[in-house]
Every structure is written in C-alpha cells, then in structure tokens.
Design a protein around this motif. Structure first.
Motif, mmCIF file in Angstrom:
data_model
loop_
_atom_site.group_PDB
_atom_site.id
_atom_site.type_symbol
_atom_site.label_atom_id
_atom_site.label_comp_id
_atom_site.label_asym_id
_atom_site.label_seq_id
_atom_site.Cartn_x
_atom_site.Cartn_y
_atom_site.Cartn_z
ATOM 1 N N VAL A 269 0.850 -1.190 0.000
ATOM 2 C CA VAL A 269 0.000 0.000 0.000
ATOM 3 C C VAL A 269 0.885 1.240 0.000
ATOM 4 N N LEU A 270 0.670 2.111 -0.991
ATOM 5 C CA LEU A 270 1.455 3.332 -1.119
ATOM 6 C C LEU A 270 0.569 4.536 -0.881
ATOM 7 N N ARG A 271 1.120 5.539 -0.211
ATOM 8 C CA ARG A 271 0.432 6.820 -0.010
ATOM 9 C C ARG A 271 1.219 7.887 -0.742
ATOM 10 N N HIS A 272 0.572 8.535 -1.683
ATOM 11 C CA HIS A 272 1.255 9.514 -2.530
ATOM 12 C C HIS A 272 0.641 10.889 -2.349
ATOM 13 N N GLU A 273 1.470 11.883 -2.137
ATOM 14 C CA GLU A 273 0.999 13.263 -2.052
ATOM 15 C C GLU A 273 0.831 13.819 -3.467
ATOM 16 N N GLU A 274 -0.405 13.893 -3.904
ATOM 17 C CA GLU A 274 -0.715 14.323 -5.274
ATOM 18 C C GLU A 274 -0.645 15.850 -5.376
ATOM 19 N N LYS A 275 0.200 16.340 -6.292
ATOM 20 C CA LYS A 275 0.411 17.777 -6.421
ATOM 21 C C LYS A 275 -0.302 18.390 -7.618
ATOM 22 N N VAL A 276 -0.897 17.566 -8.484
ATOM 23 C CA VAL A 276 -1.568 18.097 -9.675
ATOM 24 C C VAL A 276 -3.071 17.819 -9.619
ATOM 25 N N GLY A 277 -3.444 16.559 -9.442
ATOM 26 C CA GLY A 277 -4.865 16.221 -9.326
ATOM 27 C C GLY A 277 -5.471 16.841 -8.084
ATOM 28 N N THR A 278 -6.728 17.227 -8.170
ATOM 29 C CA THR A 278 -7.379 17.928 -7.058
ATOM 30 C C THR A 278 -8.333 17.055 -6.251
ATOM 31 N N LEU A 279 -8.535 15.817 -6.680
ATOM 32 C CA LEU A 279 -9.411 14.899 -5.958
ATOM 33 C C LEU A 279 -8.654 13.609 -5.651
ATOM 34 N N PRO A 280 -8.993 12.918 -4.581
ATOM 35 C CA PRO A 280 -8.319 11.655 -4.263
ATOM 36 C C PRO A 280 -8.568 10.617 -5.348
ATOM 37 N N GLN A 281 -7.561 9.798 -5.568
ATOM 38 C CA GLN A 281 -7.688 8.688 -6.502
ATOM 39 C C GLN A 281 -7.104 7.434 -5.864
ATOM 40 N N VAL A 282 -7.741 6.295 -6.144
ATOM 41 C CA VAL A 282 -7.188 5.021 -5.706
ATOM 42 C C VAL A 282 -6.915 4.165 -6.937
ATOM 43 N N MET A 283 -5.746 3.520 -6.928
ATOM 44 C CA MET A 283 -5.355 2.619 -8.013
ATOM 45 C C MET A 283 -4.994 1.274 -7.405
ATOM 46 N N MET A 284 -5.524 0.207 -7.966
ATOM 47 C CA MET A 284 -5.185 -1.155 -7.550
ATOM 48 C C MET A 284 -4.683 -1.911 -8.765
ATOM 49 N N SER A 285 -3.526 -2.580 -8.637
ATOM 50 C CA SER A 285 -2.964 -3.317 -9.764
ATOM 51 C C SER A 285 -2.499 -4.703 -9.335
ATOM 52 N N TRP A 286 -2.757 -5.669 -10.203
ATOM 53 C CA TRP A 286 -2.339 -7.053 -10.008
ATOM 54 C C TRP A 286 -1.549 -7.499 -11.242
ATOM 55 N N LEU A 287 -0.628 -8.417 -11.083
ATOM 56 C CA LEU A 287 0.067 -9.023 -12.213
ATOM 57 C C LEU A 287 -0.806 -10.130 -12.800
ATOM 58 N N SER A 288 -0.878 -10.194 -14.116
ATOM 59 C CA SER A 288 -1.799 -11.123 -14.794
ATOM 60 C C SER A 288 -1.099 -11.785 -15.975
ATOM 61 N N PRO A 289 -1.761 -12.744 -16.649
ATOM 62 C CA PRO A 289 -1.099 -13.510 -17.709
ATOM 63 C C PRO A 289 -0.676 -12.653 -18.898
ATOM 64 N N PRO A 290 0.405 -13.058 -19.586
ATOM 65 C CA PRO A 290 0.888 -12.319 -20.766
ATOM 66 C C PRO A 290 -0.141 -12.285 -21.886
ATOM 67 N N TYR A 291 0.069 -11.380 -22.808
ATOM 68 C CA TYR A 291 -0.809 -11.195 -23.961
ATOM 69 C C TYR A 291 -0.961 -12.488 -24.754
ATOM 70 N N GLY A 350 -15.077 15.430 -1.150
ATOM 71 C CA GLY A 350 -15.462 15.029 0.195
ATOM 72 C C GLY A 350 -15.356 13.543 0.462
ATOM 73 N N VAL A 351 -15.031 12.739 -0.576
ATOM 74 C CA VAL A 351 -14.912 11.283 -0.412
ATOM 75 C C VAL A 351 -13.429 10.909 -0.390
ATOM 76 N N SER A 352 -13.051 10.028 0.485
ATOM 77 C CA SER A 352 -11.653 9.625 0.611
ATOM 78 C C SER A 352 -11.326 8.457 -0.309
ATOM 79 N N SER A 353 -10.044 8.313 -0.616
ATOM 80 C CA SER A 353 -9.601 7.171 -1.418
ATOM 81 C C SER A 353 -9.817 5.862 -0.652
#
Length: 466
Positions: A269-291, A350-353
């Motif tokens: 879990v990473l916490r990033h101080e966003e300096k450009v976007g003005t609203l919270p964002q959450v990103m979730m990523s998993w490794l998956s099978p090759p193309y 008003g909604v948190s990530s």
C-alpha cells in the motif's frame, strides 16, 4: 503450378517467399474480418507481410521493429521511444525534418509512430501510385539513419522527449502516482520498471555513441517486419521491396532478454501526495497472464464488464448507487512478458480514497464469490468484436489490417491468428471469470496506491496564481 511460380520468381531475381497463407475460415457473421496474406523473408532477415485489399486506391505501409522498453538496459532507458522521434528527423538521402512533409505532400494519412514495452512501429497510408516513394522513405531510415545522426539532432530530440515527459507524467494529474505504482509492480532491474518514455536522468546521460549502438543492434532488417496492405500489385510490390530493402546489410537477429516473471507475495500500500490532481484517486494493480496466453482474454472480458460503460459493475456501484466516485475504470494492459490488471477510481469531493478502496473490494469479493452473469460477459464480448470490426475497415492506422497482421506476427509468429483470438473471447464463461478473480485478483497479491491531493495554504495558493 508451384514449380512455375518458383521459376518465375528466380527469373525475376526476386526473393523466394513462403506459400501464400490461406485465409482461415471464420465463423458466421465474421467473414468481413478475413485477411488473406503472404509472408516471406528477405535474405537479410527482413520479414514481409503482403495483403491485397482493392476496395480503395490506397496502400498502408507498416514497419514493426521488435524492440521496446523491455529491451533496454538499466541506466539507458527511453532509447526505443527516443528513436521514435529520431526516425522522423532525416536520414542519409532525406533532408532534415522533411520526412513527414514529403509524405503529406503525397496525400498520406494515418501517419505516425508509436512505442510500447514490446515493440516500436512506424506507419502511413498513401495513394496507391505513391507506394514506391513510401517504401523508399522507410528503407532509407532503416538503412541510413545513422549517416545523418549527429550531436545537435540528438540533443534537440532529447529536449523534445523530456518536455513530453513533463507533460505526460510530471504535470499530468496522477501521472507521477501511476509511475510510482508501476515501479512497485516491477522492481528494478526488471525491464518493465518505469515509464516507456524513460527517466530524465537516463535521457540526459545518453550519448551519440550510446544511441548509435542501440540502433545498430535493434533496428537491423533481421529485427523488423514490413507489412504492405491495400490496393497494390503483388508482383510490383515484391520487386520494390527487393529493390529498396534487399540491399540493406543483414545480421543475426538480436536475442530477447530472458527475465523471470515477477510474483507479488503480499499487498503493498502506497500513499502519494498528489500535487496536480485535485481529488483523491485510488489505483489497484495485479500481475496477470501475458498477452494472448491462457487467462488474458478472461482478464480482458472481466475488466470490460467491471469498468466500461454505465452498466458496468463498478460504475453502477461507485458512481450511480453510492455516489462515491466521479469516474472509474478497469483495464487489462496486455504485455508480452507479463500483463497488469488495474482498477482506478477518482473520488467525488469530500470522499476519501479509502472509502473508494473499500467499495471496490466489496465488488471484487462479489465477483470472487459468485462470478458475473452471462449477460454482462456478452456485452463485454460484443464491445471487443465491434472494436475489432471497426478497426479492420481501414487498411492502415491504429488497429487497421496492417496493424493486426503485425501484432499477431509479433506475439504469435502467425499473422493469421485472428480467428483464434476471437475464439478466446467466445470461450470465456462466468465460471472462468470467477476463478480468474480468485486466482489473480487476490487482496494479498497487489499494489494499492492512494493519491491524496496536497492541501495548500491560502498563501502558497496565492503565490502559484501570481
């Protein structure tokens, strides 16, 4: 008959070529997707794909170099993308900065070049009677780019690429956050580590000899495939290709790096101080099978059903029902070595990530437990087939016939893989989607990044306005 054809080829001095590939029969309603083609190889190692389509008096030329960010060395990132720029700057017999202008004067369209982790390509569509000129231009930069490459050109394009990085990563909302997540998924020295565009440090450090060595190794005819698709005479096209490309020096095909797959053994879990976007964002990523491997199509269908359109699971839950997000998406980024399944959501004011992450997890748990309905999967499949059919209406450009033949040839060694590709999606069942979510989308095998905007004081905000 075959003997007569072979004798005619020898008499003309043309390269021997593989027997024409018969278009594989497609299912009912898919006949329009058939692409008959020929594939052969010049003595210098250049692969050639020819596909005649006489519907319009135009022809697409599409060259794939089998090199991308995956083939770069640590400390020397961004070279593949840098050459995407350098290849338009002039070569031995083409003056500086006139490559594009010459093609546009011929009436070319769909003119571009792109780089990804696995390959670099260059393409244009021209009126049929200008095929010879377009092939000559491509051959000149393949064979004679280094004759015109100097310190001034390199430094100019380094600055162009650095500015592109500033716009596309550093000053783009959530751009730095996405790069941070990606680097965590693929720790150094994995060749997928970082952005395709490279780092500022590596771009600054590149020398003329560095980039020349990279070009000599990866931009040889033996590491390239030329596709010609459209309204042309096959006999004439083969003669032109032999004339312009056949004399280029060959060489051994460079070996692809051997890299062990990455395996995530816990949640990061990473916490990033966003300096450009003005609203919270959450990103979730998993490794998956090759193309194009087992499970890749299942991931595509699941991602589409989860996050594409207002009827998708995540949009209905997070945007329409709960009012937590203003946007949400799910994607399977299919790559040659290992793919990435990602869910992104931007919060409403008003909604948190953290609230977004909790609701995303609730939806995923439903999928792990129950799968998805056949109706949801059918909608996703229809989107894929519609997108494919739309692309194949064109001979060139993004997703056109030339691009499709090249992609299947690059990843499978079979330009005619279209029917097998479509069949992958047909075979996806609700049970497979459920099993995929259980196996790959585990909570303890992912990277989660919370991008939280930095709160600015009234004084610092006022300074920025000035």
């Amino acid at each position: 008959m075959k003997a007569l054809i072979a004798a005619a080829i020898l008499a003309l001095g043309l390269p021997a070529f593989a027997q024409q590939q018969e278009a594989k029969p497609l299912g009912p309603g898919r006949e329009a997707l058939t692409i008959p083609y020929e594939k052969y190889t010049l003595p210098n190692g250049l692969e050639v794909l020819l596909a005649r389509d006489p519907k319009l008096p135009v022809v697409a030329i599409n060259v794939w170099y089998h090199v991308g960010a995956y083939h770069e060395q640590p400390g020397r990132t961004g070279f593949a993308h840098l050459f995407e720029h350098m290849m338009f700057q002039g070569s031995k017999h083409v003056p500086d900065d006139v490559h594009i202008a010459m093609l546009e004067q011929l009436g070319a369209n769909d003119l571009n070049g792109t780089t990804n982790f696995d390959r670099t390509n260059y393409f244009e569509t021209v009126p049929t009677h200008h095929l010879a000129t377009a092939l000559w231009l491509e051959s000149d930069r393949m064979g004679f780019l280094l004759d015109a490459l100097d310190e001034k050109k390199l430094r100019t394009q380094q600055e162009v690429v650095k500015n592109e990085r500033r716009q596309g990563v550093e000053t783009r909302p959530y751009g730095v956050a996405q790069e941070k997540l990606w680097k965590t998924l693929f720790p150094a020295p994995h060749p997928y580590h970082g952005k395709i565009i490279g780092s500022m440090e590596d771009l600054d450090a590149a020398t003329v000899e560095d980039v020349k060595s990279f070009f000599r190794k990866w931009y040889a005819p033996s590491n390239a495939t030329l596709a010609v698709v459209g309204d042309f005479d096959p006999r004439e096209a083969r003669a032109l290709i032999e004339k312009y490309f056949g004399s280029l020096p060959g060489g051994p095909k460079p070996e692809k790096p051997e890299v062990a797959p990455v395996k995530l053994t816990g949640e990061k879990v990473l916490r990033h101080e966003e300096k450009v976007g003005t609203l919270p964002q959450v990103m979730m990523s998993w490794l998956s099978p090759p193309y194009l491997s087992e499970g890749d199509a299942t991931a595509d269908v699941l991602a589409n059903a989860l996050g594409t359109g207002k009827s998708s699971r995540l949009y209905k839950r997070l945007v329409l029902e709960k009012g937590l997000a203003q946007s949400v998406s799910a994607t399977q980024q299919s790559l040659g070595a290992q793919s990435v399944f990602t869910i992104e959501a931007v919060a409403r004011p008003g909604v948190s990530s953290d609230a977004l992450a909790q609701e995303i997890d609730a939806v995923l748990e439903e999928v792990r437990r129950e799968g998805m309905t056949r109706q949801e999967l059918d909608r996703a499949r229809t989107r894929f087939e519609t997108q494919m059919l739309a692309g194949l209406q064109s001979v060139g450009g993004f997703g056109g016939k030339a691009d499709v033949l090249q992609s299947y040839n690059h990843y499978r060694g079979d330009p005619g893989y279209l029917d097998e590709d479509l069949s992958r999606y047909d075979a996806v069942t609700p049970e497979q989607v459920r099993d995929f979510a259980r196996e790959y989308l585990e909570p303890d095998a992912r990277v989660v990044l919370h991008a939280v905007p930095v709160r600015k004081s009234p004084i610092s905000a006022a300074k920025e306005i000035r």
